[in-house]
Write a protein that holds these residues in place. Structure first.
Motif, short mmCIF file in Angstrom:
data_model
loop_
_atom_site.label_atom_id
_atom_site.label_comp_id
_atom_site.label_asym_id
_atom_site.label_seq_id
_atom_site.Cartn_x
_atom_site.Cartn_y
_atom_site.Cartn_z
N ASN A 109 1.01 -1.01 -0.04
CA ASN A 109 0.16 0.57 -0.22
C ASN A 109 0.51 1.27 -0.07
N GLU A 110 0.15 2.56 -1.27
CA GLU A 110 1.25 3.52 -0.81
C GLU A 110 0.90 4.29 -0.08
N LYS A 111 1.86 4.69 1.14
CA LYS A 111 1.20 5.00 2.22
C LYS A 111 1.33 6.58 2.40
N SER A 112 0.74 7.51 2.86
CA SER A 112 1.03 9.41 2.87
C SER A 112 2.47 9.38 4.21
N GLU A 115 1.89 8.49 7.53
CA GLU A 115 2.13 7.64 8.25
C GLU A 115 2.95 6.54 7.58
N LYS A 116 3.97 6.79 7.02
CA LYS A 116 5.19 6.34 6.81
C LYS A 116 6.71 6.08 7.98
N VAL A 117 5.85 7.81 8.46
CA VAL A 117 7.21 7.91 9.19
C VAL A 117 6.43 7.65 10.71
N VAL A 118 5.79 7.29 10.91
CA VAL A 118 5.47 7.14 12.07
C VAL A 118 4.87 5.20 11.86
N ARG A 119 4.45 4.86 10.81
CA ARG A 119 5.16 3.06 11.72
C ARG A 119 6.66 2.96 11.57
N ASN A 120 7.31 3.74 10.75
CA ASN A 120 8.98 3.49 10.75
C ASN A 120 9.63 3.57 11.85
N ASN A 375 -7.68 1.08 19.73
CA ASN A 375 -9.03 2.10 20.11
C ASN A 375 -8.14 3.43 20.05
N ILE A 376 -7.19 3.39 19.53
CA ILE A 376 -6.94 5.02 18.58
C ILE A 376 -6.72 4.80 17.77
N VAL A 377 -6.09 4.10 16.57
CA VAL A 377 -6.38 3.84 15.03
C VAL A 377 -7.85 4.51 14.82
N GLU A 378 -8.41 4.01 15.73
CA GLU A 378 -10.41 2.98 15.81
C GLU A 378 -10.96 2.97 17.01
#
Length: 458
Positions: A109-112, A115-120, A375-378
């Motif tokens: 999936n192409e991430k914003s 989102e890339k920074v947070v996941r990394n 509970n944070i992301v949804e």
């Protein structure tokens, strides 16, 4: 929106990564439907049911449907509670399919950029490194102890955050000092005749934010007669990675933990967090295709045991346990029940405490809505699920809600705060309550012995 190239990449990933035989095990009988929180909370929308999600997975592998935001949304909205597995007469391992599907989506999936920074940062630079977890938790401790927390609340800084995060900030435990987190003992002697030699999986969040609960766990094991070793090179279990489409990183973390415990020479590896334990038990599946690690992973997984299970096995429930009179109820950790198949042991321990009236909560094994970072992301769906849970909790008239997983614990604390019940109800991890009860029982015995001795002397 997904472009044609991204759709093609995702579709190819589904064909490569999904266990098609497992998909075909689903007979679409519908026994899973009443057990699925998202199916119930979306007014019985089949797209958000286990069999609906499996149908989407099959459609993507077969090429009958194309990847879309709607398909991704269905996969994202799943809690991963695995309640459908216990209800399934065909034994479909939905948790495995969900992890494979998220891996297929998120590794393509192409991430914003945010989102890339947070996941990394989270998946590659924070959770795999316990020293960094300690450093971050140390900053949280400074925020709590320095007065900054009080100032932030008084001037309204917290109002800049969503309601759920504001409330979560209120219910976070008081975290230990950085020095305390770095001084974790690596060996504990039993406090009675030795019964077992065990290793303790201390975890990442459990050994930082919830270190007091870890300390209570080792103390209980000592009282039960266990010699305990805590391997220094262990780290995060990888559950957050595995559930979030980062399976390759999860595999590397699994290998590190397996190697850390291999030479411990213990009877069991003890966990006190339902989510961690369920993922550790699954290391054998996670590494089943790795010829170097598959046997080592299976041997590791076979030794995993929840702390409540070993306490019952060692007759801890027959020790003198005493608390002030109160009604107690229990909220199952989904992964402890559905992943580790541990259901009766926590209840047996709670029912053995003198002074406790145990009342079973209706739908106690239905997910509370925590589900890792769900509970944070949804947040909206998580709060819907939590509201239902609190309705059931209030009907028990319990003073204490007990659970066996840190995420569940925070979620129930969040529910208590949202309901305005903080003055009359508390949420507690089961090992913290058991330690209170054990120490209360010992205190009662001392008084009885003193009283008995006084009468004898008279």
């Amino acid at each position: 929106m997904m472009d044609a190239k991204e759709k093609e990449r995702i579709q190819n990933n589904f064909k490569e990564k999904m266990d098609y035989e497992e998909i075909l095990n689903c007979t679409r009988c519908g026994f899973c439907l009443p057990s699925c929180p998202t199916y119930i909370e979306t007014d019985k929308d089949e797209v958000h049911s286990p069999r609906g999600r499996i149908a989407l997975m099959k459609g993507l592998v077969d090429g009958d449907i194309e990847p879309s935001e709607e398909v991704k949304r269905s996969i994202d909205l799943c809690l991963g509670c695995r309640a459908c597995e216990t209800a399934c007469p065909s034994g479909v391992n939905f948790g495995h399919l969900l992890e494979q599907a998220r891996d297929a989506i998120y590794q393509t999936n192409e991430k914003s950029l945010p989102e890339k920074v947070v996941r990394n940062v989270a998946f590659h630079h924070l959770f795999p490194h316990q020293n960094r977890m300690i450093g971050l938790t140390g900053l949280l401790g400074m925020y709590q102890r320095s007065g900054l927390q009080r100032v932030a609340r008084s001037i309204g800084v917290m109002n800049l955050f969503p309601e759920t995060m504001r409330t979560m900030e209120k219910v976070l435990p008081e975290v230990p000092k950085k020095k305390e987190m770095k001084q974790r003992p690596r060996h504990y002697a039993p406090l009675k005749k030795q019964t077992k030699k065990v290793a303790f999986f201390s975890g990442c969040l459990m050994d930082t934010v919830f270190k007091t609960t870890n300390d209570a766990t080792t103390k209980l094991l000592q009282y039960a007669g266990c010699e305990i070793v805590v391997p220094e090179l262990q780290g995060c279990c990888g559950a957050l990675h595995g559930h979030s489409g980062e399976r390759e990183q999860a595999k590397e973390m699994a290998k590190r933990n397996i190697a850390a415990f291999e030479d411990a020479g213990v009877d069991y590896i003890i966990t006190n967090a339902g989510g961690c334990g369920a993922f550790l038990v699954d290391y054998g599946y996670l590494l089943k295709d790795d010829p170097v690690w598959q046997e080592r992973a299976a041997a590791f997984a076979a030794k995993i045991k929840d702390v409540t299970s070993i306490l019952v096995a060692l007759d801890f429930h027959n020790m003198p346990l005493q608390l002030d009179e109160q009604i107690v109820t229990y909220q199952d950790s989904c992964h402890l029940k559905n992943g580790q198949k541990t259901f009766m042991e926590p209840r047996q321990l709670l029912e053995s405490i003198e002074g406790v009236t145990y009342v079973e909560m209706h739908d106690a094994s239905r997910c509370c809505g925590s589900a890792g970072i769900y509970n944070i992301v949804e947040s909206e769906m998580a709060m819907q699920i939590l509201d239902h849970k609190m309705e059931q909790a209030k009907k028990t008239n319990a003073k204490t809600i007990v659970t066996a997983n840190p995420g569940c614990l925070l979620q129930m604390k969040l529910g208590i705060e949202r309901e305005g019940l903080a003055d009359e109800m508390e949420a507690v991890h089961i090992v913290d309550l058991l330690l209170r009860a054990y120490e209360g029982g010992r205190e009662k015995m001392r008084f009885e012995e003193m009283d008995s001795g006084g009468h004898a002397g008279a």
